[in-house]
Design an enzyme around this catalytic site. Sequence first.
Site, PDB file in Angstrom:
ATOM      1  N   SER A  43      35.913  23.430  66.929  1.00 57.21           N
ATOM      2  CA  SER A  43      34.976  24.017  67.890  1.00 57.21           C
ATOM      3  C   SER A  43      35.463  23.948  69.326  1.00 57.21           C
ATOM      4  O   SER A  43      35.198  22.970  70.028  1.00 57.21           O
ATOM      5  CB  SER A  43      33.626  23.292  67.791  1.00 57.21           C
ATOM      6  OG  SER A  43      32.990  23.600  66.593  1.00 57.21           O
ATOM      7  N   GLY A  90      35.452  24.063  73.120  1.00 54.44           N
ATOM      8  CA  GLY A  90      34.327  23.905  74.045  1.00 54.44           C
ATOM      9  C   GLY A  90      33.427  22.742  73.656  1.00 54.44           C
ATOM     10  O   GLY A  90      32.580  22.325  74.430  1.00 54.44           O
ATOM     11  N   ASN A 150      21.146  24.057  64.577  1.00 53.86           N
ATOM     12  CA  ASN A 150      21.770  25.376  64.576  1.00 53.86           C
ATOM     13  C   ASN A 150      21.457  26.172  63.311  1.00 53.86           C
ATOM     14  O   ASN A 150      22.057  27.227  63.073  1.00 53.86           O
ATOM     15  CB  ASN A 150      23.293  25.253  64.705  1.00 53.86           C
ATOM     16  CG  ASN A 150      23.705  24.410  65.893  1.00 53.86           C
ATOM     17  OD1 ASN A 150      24.267  23.335  65.723  1.00 53.86           O
ATOM     18  ND2 ASN A 150      23.386  24.872  67.081  1.00 53.86           N
ATOM     19  N   ARG A 166      31.348  27.975  61.036  1.00 54.00           N
ATOM     20  CA  ARG A 166      29.885  27.919  61.002  1.00 54.00           C
ATOM     21  C   ARG A 166      29.287  29.253  60.544  1.00 54.00           C
ATOM     22  O   ARG A 166      28.142  29.293  60.079  1.00 54.00           O
ATOM     23  CB  ARG A 166      29.347  27.485  62.366  1.00 54.00           C
ATOM     24  CG  ARG A 166      29.916  26.115  62.801  1.00 54.00           C
ATOM     25  CD  ARG A 166      28.918  25.266  63.527  1.00 54.00           C
ATOM     26  NE  ARG A 166      27.765  24.944  62.710  1.00 54.00           N
ATOM     27  CZ  ARG A 166      26.719  24.237  63.137  1.00 54.00           C
ATOM     28  NH1 ARG A 166      26.710  23.777  64.379  1.00 54.00           N
ATOM     29  NH2 ARG A 166      25.694  23.985  62.353  1.00 54.00           N
ATOM     30  N   GLU A 226      22.832  30.796  67.942  1.00 49.60           N
ATOM     31  CA  GLU A 226      23.061  29.407  67.522  1.00 49.60           C
ATOM     32  C   GLU A 226      21.758  28.689  67.188  1.00 49.60           C
ATOM     33  O   GLU A 226      21.693  27.467  67.123  1.00 49.60           O
ATOM     34  CB  GLU A 226      23.845  28.671  68.614  1.00 49.60           C
ATOM     35  CG  GLU A 226      25.205  29.294  68.923  1.00 49.60           C
ATOM     36  CD  GLU A 226      26.323  28.846  67.967  1.00 49.60           C
ATOM     37  OE1 GLU A 226      26.412  27.648  67.665  1.00 49.60           O
ATOM     38  OE2 GLU A 226      27.100  29.714  67.520  1.00 49.60           O
ATOM     39  N   HIS A 266      25.956  24.033  73.787  1.00 49.92           N
ATOM     40  CA  HIS A 266      24.587  24.435  73.444  1.00 49.92           C
ATOM     41  C   HIS A 266      23.664  23.880  74.520  1.00 49.92           C
ATOM     42  O   HIS A 266      23.940  22.819  75.089  1.00 49.92           O
ATOM     43  CB  HIS A 266      24.131  23.826  72.106  1.00 49.92           C
ATOM     44  CG  HIS A 266      24.785  24.392  70.893  1.00 49.92           C
ATOM     45  ND1 HIS A 266      25.239  23.597  69.870  1.00 49.92           N
ATOM     46  CD2 HIS A 266      25.046  25.659  70.526  1.00 49.92           C
ATOM     47  CE1 HIS A 266      25.753  24.358  68.917  1.00 49.92           C
ATOM     48  NE2 HIS A 266      25.654  25.620  69.295  1.00 49.92           N
ATOM     49  N   CYS A 286      20.950  17.356  67.508  1.00 51.81           N
ATOM     50  CA  CYS A 286      21.698  18.378  66.745  1.00 51.81           C
ATOM     51  C   CYS A 286      21.390  18.268  65.267  1.00 51.81           C
ATOM     52  O   CYS A 286      21.481  19.243  64.525  1.00 51.81           O
ATOM     53  CB  CYS A 286      23.200  18.176  66.872  1.00 51.81           C
ATOM     54  SG  CYS A 286      23.836  18.343  68.518  1.00 51.81           S
TER      55      CYS A 286
END
Length: 446
Positions: free
Chosen positions: A24, A26, A112, A140, A176, A252, A370
């Site tokens: 991922s 970032g 998510n 994802r 997301e 996010h 999360c």
Amino acid sequence: MSRHAIESNLDGLVGPTHNYSGLSPGNLASESNRKAESSPRQAALQGLAKMKRLADLGYVQGVMPPHERPHIPTLRALGFGGDDRRILSDAASRAPEILAAAGSASAMWTANAATVSPSADTPDHRVHFTPANLAATFHRSIEPPVTGRLLKSIFPDETRFVHHAPLPGVTHFGDEGAANHTRLCAAHGEPGVELFVYGQIAFAPGRRAPTRFPARQTLEASRAVARLHGLTEQRCVFARQDPAAIDGGVFHNDVIAVGNRNVLFYHEQAFLDETATLHTLQEKLGDTPLMAVRVSSDEVSLEQAVSSYLFNSQLLDRADGMLLAVPAECRAQPQVSRYLDRLLAEDNPIREVSVFDVKQSMQNGGGPACLRLRVPLTDQELMAMNRGILLDEALYERLVTWVQAHYRDRLSVADLADPMLLEESRKALDELTGILGLGSVYDFQL
Ligand code: SUG
């Protein structure tokens, strides 16, 4: 219409292939732990312990099962053929990056999984679900079909629950889910205001986009979800994330803000236009006063917010205010820990800070918030859902035994090619759908 409702939380049970593949961009934790050894067993037990503590405190706590990984249908779709063993070995030697994506246990981060609008907000007074397409990352983007099946199986009653298809799986409509969605209200059963936070406008990319890391959520996606759920303009606020925050590792919105009822706990760099966002929220909330708990960069820097995951906490109702369920990393960082002490001493709705150890998940960029999908439910809706997934003492004990029987204590990225791992995982998941009473949801079961 106002009825009594509570907020249920569905936590993702960590899957048997939990690993660190650095998938991922970032997400700084995911990038920096790339190829580190993981412990699927510890990860699952940490997640279960979190669920158990919250259930013991009286919160309605559900379990969302992991997905089947490595996902053989994805590997087949990408041209790997033969039996499972052959597919795994070919993918491992010819395209290890594809095997890593097909092997990720990322469905554990159920914030998510979907966007949920409660029946108090929707015109047909049903709860609406839209599984997130997760188009920004390949690993994802594999999740939505099974997520959709799981949600339908958990919330089957069509007179109360509506299940939309995910948005088109392209980055223009990159969605997301609940990680970029917060609902503010006076009480869970009363109509609220849904805050949709996006990182970019796909059809007008312009200069406000982040330059270093991708902005995963688009305004177009947020608006489409609001339309699908039938939300009126009066019920929605669309706010843009600060691109500098995305470039600082805030992939996010739930890495930098969390809300519950009329409280919004956020960092000053959460929104591009902080004043306008708060103003519009208050305007649409009407008589309900928005209680904004703002954290300045002087108190906690953006970098500290990202490394401690202070804002990826759960903000939960208590009789006299709210409980903030923080990751252990917050107490390990002196500046953040001192901030928490001040927060408790000051005049605001947060009465208690509880610390949760979810380190295995944190190392992939997933904190307490999360790991959970919030589903506000009226008493009747709660009775109508598949209650087999609700965690009580007995289910907790059963799941701990199940994890201990099926999960490996150590896993490296190379192990994803091991055909035994696939076999172990399928056996575990088959047993799990039985334990939770979910029927057949996985490709290998259909
Ligand atoms: O999408 N990490 C997840 C973490 C999701 C956190 N969720 C919320 N903030 N709501 C992600 O970046 C890392 C997988 C790896 O690198 O192996 C990963 O997918």
